[in-house]
Scaffold this motif. Structure first.
Motif, PDB file in Angstrom:
ATOM      1  N   LYS A  71      -7.027  10.767  -3.408  1.00 47.99           N
ATOM      2  CA  LYS A  71      -7.302   9.685  -2.455  1.00 47.99           C
ATOM      3  C   LYS A  71      -7.429   8.351  -3.175  1.00 47.99           C
ATOM      4  O   LYS A  71      -6.937   7.322  -2.696  1.00 47.99           O
ATOM      5  CB  LYS A  71      -8.585   9.978  -1.670  1.00 47.99           C
ATOM      6  N   CYS A  72      -8.069   8.362  -4.321  1.00 45.81           N
ATOM      7  CA  CYS A  72      -8.235   7.132  -5.100  1.00 45.81           C
ATOM      8  C   CYS A  72      -6.880   6.594  -5.529  1.00 45.81           C
ATOM      9  O   CYS A  72      -6.620   5.389  -5.420  1.00 45.81           O
ATOM     10  CB  CYS A  72      -9.120   7.394  -6.317  1.00 45.81           C
ATOM     11  N   ASN A  73      -6.006   7.486  -6.015  1.00 49.12           N
ATOM     12  CA  ASN A  73      -4.669   7.057  -6.422  1.00 49.12           C
ATOM     13  C   ASN A  73      -3.891   6.474  -5.252  1.00 49.12           C
ATOM     14  O   ASN A  73      -3.200   5.456  -5.398  1.00 49.12           O
ATOM     15  CB  ASN A  73      -3.901   8.219  -7.057  1.00 49.12           C
ATOM     16  N   LEU A  74      -3.993   7.095  -4.083  1.00 51.34           N
ATOM     17  CA  LEU A  74      -3.317   6.570  -2.893  1.00 51.34           C
ATOM     18  C   LEU A  74      -3.851   5.189  -2.522  1.00 51.34           C
ATOM     19  O   LEU A  74      -3.083   4.273  -2.197  1.00 51.34           O
ATOM     20  CB  LEU A  74      -3.478   7.530  -1.713  1.00 51.34           C
ATOM     21  N   LEU A  75      -5.159   5.041  -2.574  1.00 50.87           N
ATOM     22  CA  LEU A  75      -5.756   3.748  -2.231  1.00 50.87           C
ATOM     23  C   LEU A  75      -5.392   2.666  -3.246  1.00 50.87           C
ATOM     24  O   LEU A  75      -5.160   1.509  -2.862  1.00 50.87           O
ATOM     25  CB  LEU A  75      -7.271   3.885  -2.113  1.00 50.87           C
ATOM     26  N   MET A  76      -5.332   3.037  -4.512  1.00 48.76           N
ATOM     27  CA  MET A  76      -4.932   2.052  -5.522  1.00 48.76           C
ATOM     28  C   MET A  76      -3.488   1.612  -5.296  1.00 48.76           C
ATOM     29  O   MET A  76      -3.161   0.423  -5.422  1.00 48.76           O
ATOM     30  CB  MET A  76      -5.102   2.638  -6.933  1.00 48.76           C
ATOM     31  N   GLY A  77      -2.617   2.552  -4.947  1.00 46.29           N
ATOM     32  CA  GLY A  77      -1.229   2.204  -4.642  1.00 46.29           C
ATOM     33  C   GLY A  77      -1.133   1.313  -3.417  1.00 46.29           C
ATOM     34  O   GLY A  77      -0.371   0.333  -3.400  1.00 46.29           O
ATOM     35  N   GLU A  78      -1.923   1.634  -2.401  1.00 48.13           N
ATOM     36  CA  GLU A  78      -1.927   0.817  -1.185  1.00 48.13           C
ATOM     37  C   GLU A  78      -2.457  -0.580  -1.485  1.00 48.13           C
ATOM     38  O   GLU A  78      -1.922  -1.580  -0.985  1.00 48.13           O
ATOM     39  CB  GLU A  78      -2.800   1.493  -0.127  1.00 48.13           C
ATOM     40  N   LYS A  79      -3.484  -0.672  -2.299  1.00 47.40           N
ATOM     41  CA  LYS A  79      -4.040  -1.973  -2.678  1.00 47.40           C
ATOM     42  C   LYS A  79      -2.979  -2.813  -3.388  1.00 47.40           C
ATOM     43  O   LYS A  79      -2.803  -4.000  -3.097  1.00 47.40           O
ATOM     44  CB  LYS A  79      -5.245  -1.778  -3.588  1.00 47.40           C
ATOM     45  N   LYS A  80      -2.253  -2.189  -4.313  1.00 49.68           N
ATOM     46  CA  LYS A  80      -1.211  -2.905  -5.056  1.00 49.68           C
ATOM     47  C   LYS A  80      -0.119  -3.396  -4.107  1.00 49.68           C
ATOM     48  O   LYS A  80       0.335  -4.542  -4.202  1.00 49.68           O
ATOM     49  CB  LYS A  80      -0.621  -1.979  -6.128  1.00 49.68           C
ATOM     50  N   GLU A  81       0.286  -2.525  -3.186  1.00 51.91           N
ATOM     51  CA  GLU A  81       1.318  -2.902  -2.221  1.00 51.91           C
ATOM     52  C   GLU A  81       0.854  -4.051  -1.334  1.00 51.91           C
ATOM     53  O   GLU A  81       1.596  -5.019  -1.111  1.00 51.91           O
ATOM     54  CB  GLU A  81       1.682  -1.692  -1.358  1.00 51.91           C
ATOM     55  N   LEU A  82      -0.368  -3.989  -0.850  1.00 52.85           N
ATOM     56  CA  LEU A  82      -0.900  -5.053   0.011  1.00 52.85           C
ATOM     57  C   LEU A  82      -1.049  -6.364  -0.763  1.00 52.85           C
ATOM     58  O   LEU A  82      -0.789  -7.442  -0.223  1.00 52.85           O
ATOM     59  CB  LEU A  82      -2.233  -4.625   0.612  1.00 52.85           C
ATOM     60  N   ARG A  83      -1.443  -6.274  -2.004  1.00 53.75           N
ATOM     61  CA  ARG A  83      -1.577  -7.481  -2.826  1.00 53.75           C
ATOM     62  C   ARG A  83      -0.201  -8.137  -3.022  1.00 53.75           C
ATOM     63  O   ARG A  83      -0.067  -9.353  -2.931  1.00 53.75           O
ATOM     64  CB  ARG A  83      -2.193  -7.140  -4.178  1.00 53.75           C
ATOM     65  N   ASN A  84       0.809  -7.311  -3.281  1.00 48.36           N
ATOM     66  CA  ASN A  84       2.164  -7.853  -3.438  1.00 48.36           C
ATOM     67  C   ASN A  84       2.649  -8.502  -2.147  1.00 48.36           C
ATOM     68  O   ASN A  84       3.265  -9.577  -2.182  1.00 48.36           O
ATOM     69  CB  ASN A  84       3.139  -6.760  -3.883  1.00 48.36           C
ATOM     70  N   ARG A  85       2.365  -7.880  -1.020  1.00 46.95           N
ATOM     71  CA  ARG A  85       2.768  -8.468   0.272  1.00 46.95           C
ATOM     72  C   ARG A  85       2.024  -9.767   0.521  1.00 46.95           C
ATOM     73  O   ARG A  85       2.597 -10.740   1.017  1.00 46.95           O
ATOM     74  CB  ARG A  85       2.505  -7.473   1.396  1.00 46.95           C
ATOM     75  N   LEU A  86       0.748  -9.800   0.176  1.00 48.49           N
ATOM     76  CA  LEU A  86      -0.052 -11.009   0.360  1.00 48.49           C
ATOM     77  C   LEU A  86       0.472 -12.143  -0.516  1.00 48.49           C
ATOM     78  O   LEU A  86       0.508 -13.308  -0.095  1.00 48.49           O
ATOM     79  CB  LEU A  86      -1.522 -10.725   0.044  1.00 48.49           C
ATOM     80  N   MET A  87       0.907 -11.809  -1.719  1.00 46.81           N
ATOM     81  CA  MET A  87       1.413 -12.828  -2.649  1.00 46.81           C
ATOM     82  C   MET A  87       2.673 -13.515  -2.108  1.00 46.81           C
ATOM     83  O   MET A  87       2.961 -14.654  -2.474  1.00 46.81           O
ATOM     84  CB  MET A  87       1.699 -12.200  -4.023  1.00 46.81           C
ATOM     85  N   GLN A  88       3.413 -12.852  -1.239  1.00 43.99           N
ATOM     86  CA  GLN A  88       4.589 -13.469  -0.638  1.00 43.99           C
ATOM     87  C   GLN A  88       4.188 -14.636   0.250  1.00 43.99           C
ATOM     88  O   GLN A  88       4.929 -15.602   0.391  1.00 43.99           O
ATOM     89  CB  GLN A  88       5.374 -12.450   0.197  1.00 43.99           C
ATOM     90  N   TYR A  89       3.012 -14.558   0.850  1.00 45.10           N
ATOM     91  CA  TYR A  89       2.575 -15.589   1.805  1.00 45.10           C
ATOM     92  C   TYR A  89       1.559 -16.552   1.218  1.00 45.10           C
ATOM     93  O   TYR A  89       1.467 -17.693   1.644  1.00 45.10           O
ATOM     94  CB  TYR A  89       1.982 -14.919   3.048  1.00 45.10           C
ATOM     95  N   GLU A  90       0.785 -16.106   0.274  1.00 45.10           N
ATOM     96  CA  GLU A  90      -0.247 -16.931  -0.327  1.00 45.10           C
ATOM     97  C   GLU A  90      -0.161 -16.863  -1.846  1.00 45.10           C
ATOM     98  O   GLU A  90      -0.653 -15.909  -2.446  1.00 45.10           O
ATOM     99  CB  GLU A  90      -1.638 -16.488   0.116  1.00 45.10           C
ATOM    100  N   PRO A  91       0.441 -17.827  -2.483  1.00 47.80           N
ATOM    101  CA  PRO A  91       0.524 -17.795  -3.947  1.00 47.80           C
ATOM    102  C   PRO A  91      -0.875 -17.983  -4.555  1.00 47.80           C
ATOM    103  O   PRO A  91      -1.784 -18.482  -3.905  1.00 47.80           O
ATOM    104  CB  PRO A  91       1.433 -18.958  -4.306  1.00 47.80           C
ATOM    105  N   LEU A  92      -1.014 -17.555  -5.791  1.00 44.86           N
ATOM    106  CA  LEU A  92      -2.279 -17.713  -6.495  1.00 44.86           C
ATOM    107  C   LEU A  92      -2.638 -19.201  -6.615  1.00 44.86           C
ATOM    108  O   LEU A  92      -1.742 -20.044  -6.695  1.00 44.86           O
ATOM    109  CB  LEU A  92      -2.195 -17.089  -7.900  1.00 44.86           C
TER     110      LEU A  92
END
Length: 99
Positions: A71-92
């Protein structure tokens, strides 16, 4: 005579640290058992707190650990995916300040 002195010192040490009282109480509990256990040493270990967990408990904990790691590995993967999607709309902020 020196060995007798060492024995007496060791006995006082055991008495002072509470070891003799603890062992005595466990042996009394064993003596007072109406149904004597088949393995007296296991009884003593259990009552001294030295017995390890039951094998069934260990297997249950191993299965739970494996499940939680998955479950932790799945959540870490989901977090990474969501962060990448967020970066498309909001740059650092550093990237936005440089422009």
């Amino acid at each position: 005579m020196a060995s007798e002195s060492k024995r007496e010192q060791f006995r006082r040490y055991l008495e002072k640290s509470g070891v003799l009282d603890t062992i005595t109480s466990v042996l009394v509990a064993l003596y007072e058992e109406t149904d004597k256990p088949s393995n007296a040493l296991d009884f003593i270990k259990l009552h001294l707190g030295a017995a390890g967990p039951e094998p069934a408990d260990v297997e249950t904990l191993r299965m739970e650990l494996a499940d939680l790691q998955q479950k932790c590995n799945l959540l870490m993967g989901e977090k990474k995916e969501l962060r990448n999607r967020l970066m498309q709309y909001e740059p650092l902020p550093e990237e936005g300040a440089a422009e």
